[in-house]
Scaffold this active site. Structure first.
Site, PDB file in Angstrom:
ATOM      1  N   LYS A  68     -41.235  25.517-100.452  1.00 19.99           N
ATOM      2  CA  LYS A  68     -41.140  26.901-100.074  1.00 19.99           C
ATOM      3  C   LYS A  68     -42.151  27.714 -99.250  1.00 19.99           C
ATOM      4  CE  LYS A  68     -38.270  28.173-104.377  1.00 19.99           C
ATOM      5  NZ  LYS A  68     -38.208  29.052-105.366  1.00 19.99           N
ATOM      6  N   ASP A 104     -34.762  35.117-104.723  1.00 22.67           N
ATOM      7  CA  ASP A 104     -35.234  34.668-106.073  1.00 22.67           C
ATOM      8  C   ASP A 104     -35.292  36.323-106.830  1.00 22.67           C
ATOM      9  OD1 ASP A 104     -35.216  32.130-106.243  1.00 22.67           O
ATOM     10  OD2 ASP A 104     -37.620  32.010-105.764  1.00 22.67           O
TER      11      ASP A 104
END
Ligand code: ATR
Length: 283
Positions: A68, A104
């Protein structure tokens, strides 16, 4: 001939990921000619993988652990959340240019909105939350909570120095604390969320005295194996509204699917049950 549309999840390892079940369920439901595939990629090969997406006819996909941060560093066009978090979990093309976003926090909020409507309203507007844990998930969730106008976010972590480092990334509304402080902090919060791995299968249990929490406090756990953690069971017995961690996983997938396939999918109970069955099989 129109090519079959392909999206991916890239991680190392990626075998355990449930994202293919989610996206392939939506592909089937919307009768699309597409597929969502797993792409195991070692960290040293990730930059090359990103550079090869167009050549491989991949529309975009999800990026997971440990890529990420590398995705954040490599991608030029980033949404504001990814910029703030320094992490990308969704990539897609616009006019041949690769873009990155982080969904997220969106997934966390959408799950609470769906499962505990009004969770972020209180009468005074002076909203307070407790976040347990100081890892990557905690960072995304703190950011999301602040976007909903919370005035105080107390981050409690086993390793205080890690919590202090994390809160320094945010403004004065976010503060770092040790576990011992929890009883004095819970009195005014309308949200308590666990972002640690405690309570997960094969991990130590998370045990907190929930009696001092206000009656309107919502308790959420990002752990989804088991679905009903001890924290959520205790909150239920205490009469508090609870939200489990599976919904966050499902909702964070929505924006990516829409970007790749052009259709906004829904998080339904049917989909939830499909993942719950898979979790039960693979425990
Ligand atoms: P993620 O990126 O998914 O948030 P992580 O970075 O590994 O995961 O963070 C895990 C979190 O769980 C941390 O807050 C960790 O606390 P430390 O910073 O003190 O390590 C917390 N955690 C894991 N196991 C724990 C345990 N047995 N007791 C207390 N906290 C624990």
């Amino acid at each position: 001939m129109v090519k079959r549309r392909r999206a991916f999840i890239c991680g190392w390892p990626v075998e355990h990921s449930r994202s293919p079940i989610i996206h392939n369920y939506w592909i089937k439901k919307h009768r699309l000619d597409g597929v969502y595939i797993k792409q195991p990629v070692k960290p040293e090969n990730f930059a090359g993988f990103l550079a090869s997406l167009a050549k491989k006819d991949l529309l975009g996909g999800n990026v997971t652990i440990p890529h990420k941060e590398q995705a954040f560093n490599l991608i030029k066009y980033l949404d504001p959340v990814a910029k703030r978090l320094g992490a990308v979990n969704t990539v897609w093309f616009e006019d041949t240019k690769l873009h990155g976003a982080n969904t997220d926090g969106y997934g966390f909020l959408a799950n609470l909105d769906q499962c505990a409507p009004g969770w972020d309203n209180n009468n005074t507007g002076d909203k307070e939350a407790i976040v347990l844990g100081a890892g990557g998930a905690s960072r995304a969730i703190i950011d999301a909570i602040l976007m909903r106008g919370f005035k105080k976010v107390h981050v409690i972590n086993r390793t205080l120095s890690r919590a202090s480092k994390l809160v320094d990334l945010f403004g004065p509304a976010v503060s770092a604390h040790q576990w011992n402080d929890i009883q004095q902090l819970v009195k005014n919060v309308i949200l308590l969320v666990n972002t640690t791995s405690m309570g997960m299968n094969h991990m130590p249990l998370l045990e907190i005295d929930l009696n001092p929490l206000p009656d309107n406090c919502v308790v959420s756990d990002i752990v989804y194996a088991p679905l009903q953690t001890l924290l959520l069971k205790q909150a239920n017995s205490r009469g508090l509204r609870t939200v489990d961690g599976l919904g966050m996983l499902l909702h964070q997938a929505v924006p990516g699917f829409e970007l790749w396939f052009g259709t906004r999918p829904e998080v339904t109970d049917d989909l939830r049950q499909l993942i719950i069955r898979d979790l039960a099989e693979k425990q």
